[in-house]
Design an enzyme around this catalytic site. Structure first.
Site, PDB file in Angstrom:
ATOM      1  N   HIS A  43      -0.446  -3.454  -7.229  1.00  0.00           N
ATOM      2  CA  HIS A  43       0.512  -4.151  -6.304  1.00  0.00           C
ATOM      3  C   HIS A  43       0.174  -5.691  -6.669  1.00  0.00           C
ATOM      4  O   HIS A  43      -0.684  -6.454  -5.885  1.00  0.00           O
ATOM      5  CB  HIS A  43       0.230  -3.918  -4.947  1.00  0.00           C
ATOM      6  CG  HIS A  43       1.152  -4.462  -3.746  1.00  0.00           C
ATOM      7  ND1 HIS A  43       1.243  -3.885  -2.562  1.00  0.00           N
ATOM      8  CD2 HIS A  43       1.666  -5.489  -3.755  1.00  0.00           C
ATOM      9  CE1 HIS A  43       1.952  -4.526  -1.807  1.00  0.00           C
ATOM     10  NE2 HIS A  43       2.336  -5.826  -2.606  1.00  0.00           N
ATOM     11  N   GLU A  70       3.875  -1.368  -6.799  1.00  0.00           N
ATOM     12  CA  GLU A  70       4.316  -1.924  -5.522  1.00  0.00           C
ATOM     13  C   GLU A  70       4.522  -3.029  -5.473  1.00  0.00           C
ATOM     14  O   GLU A  70       3.992  -3.847  -6.535  1.00  0.00           O
ATOM     15  CB  GLU A  70       3.067  -1.169  -4.615  1.00  0.00           C
ATOM     16  CG  GLU A  70       2.589   0.177  -4.474  1.00  0.00           C
ATOM     17  CD  GLU A  70       1.694   0.300  -3.487  1.00  0.00           C
ATOM     18  OE1 GLU A  70       1.497   1.405  -2.891  1.00  0.00           O
ATOM     19  OE2 GLU A  70       0.866  -0.670  -3.051  1.00  0.00           O
ATOM     20  N   HIS A 191      -2.030   3.574   3.090  1.00  0.00           N
ATOM     21  CA  HIS A 191      -2.705   2.445   3.916  1.00  0.00           C
ATOM     22  C   HIS A 191      -3.750   2.832   4.603  1.00  0.00           C
ATOM     23  O   HIS A 191      -3.719   3.719   5.681  1.00  0.00           O
ATOM     24  CB  HIS A 191      -1.725   1.617   4.498  1.00  0.00           C
ATOM     25  CG  HIS A 191      -1.976   0.159   4.803  1.00  0.00           C
ATOM     26  ND1 HIS A 191      -2.028  -0.842   3.572  1.00  0.00           N
ATOM     27  CD2 HIS A 191      -2.917  -0.482   5.478  1.00  0.00           C
ATOM     28  CE1 HIS A 191      -2.434  -2.050   4.047  1.00  0.00           C
ATOM     29  NE2 HIS A 191      -2.905  -1.722   5.265  1.00  0.00           N
TER      30      HIS A 191
END
Length: 238
Positions: A43, A70, A191
């Site tokens: 990410h 991401e 998450h």
């Protein structure tokens, strides 16, 4: 079977805290694959506080499992990075520049036009597109309208309330997952998933395609070792 994608951002955070190239994110990614991970997630953020843009180019050359990038497509730099590296999957996340970590999913209704254009651009390049959403049926349906291939459910609320009442905590995620299945979307989750809460989520949503796990997995590896930790997470997904 639900695939395990290891997010290696925290490896890059550790590297950047000291400068140099120790630990080496490419080596760790290859080790994760060798130890059983079925995907590698990164990410990159505009300030490059963990994953650097160059890391993405370096990883693309060697990752043989699914490579998932991401990020927030608000900046063209991110879009160009993804198109230059053609990962198996891009996950669109609406995180703000100063956010410590992602903390909400897309409002797929408000941002329908923007997301539709982005999804089309990535899919034209042959990249599977996943949209990061809260456990909200309307947001899942909105992702389908935007043309996404998958949604990734933002699971922090589930993790936060898991210890109080796991059945209640997972309820909205099951409902959102059912909608995804009904409208023909693939399903990811991520998450704050951990060894404590992962099996229960998988049990209640057995059609999960993929989970992306970084912080908890890397933290557990400090105690259990990386190879053993990855195997432990894989067992939770069986």
């Amino acid at each position: 079977m639900t695939r395990l994608s290891v997010n290696i951002n925290k490896i890059a955070t550790l590297r950047n805290s000291r400068g140099g190239d120790n630990p080496n994110v490419v080596k760790v990614a290859l080790d994760c694959e060798r130890f059983g991970a079925e995907g590698i997630t990164v990410h990159p953020r505009p300030d490059e506080r963990h994953i650097r843009y160059q890391d993405v180019y370096d990883l693309k050359k060697v990752v043989t499992t699914e490579f998932n990038i991401e990020g927030n497509p608000a900046e063209r730099k991110f879009v160009d990075l993804v198109l230059a590296n053609l990962p198996a999957q891009v996950t669109l996340v609406p995180d703000t520049l100063n956010a410590i970590t992602s903390n909400a999913g897309w409002d797929t209704l408000t941002y329908r036009a923007q997301l539709t254009d982005l999804v089309a651009e990535f899919k034209e390049a042959g990249i599977r597109v996943s949209v990061f959403v809260d456990a909200d049926e309307a947001m899942v349906e909105g992702a389908k309208v935007c043309g996404a291939d998958r949604v990734e459910l933002y699971t922090e609320p589930y993790a936060l309330h898991f210890y109080e009442n796991p059945e209640k905590a997972v309820e909205p995620f099951v409902r959102a997952a059912e909608v995804a299945r009904q409208v023909g979307l693939g399903l990811n989750a991520g998450h704050d998933l951990s060894l404590d809460n992962l099996r229960f989520l998988r049990k209640n949503i057995p059609w999960l395609d993929e989970v992306s796990i970084g912080h908890a997995l890397i933290s557990d590896a400090l105690y259990f070792g990386l190879e053993n930790t990855i195997q432990m997470y894989l067992r939770e997904l069986e």
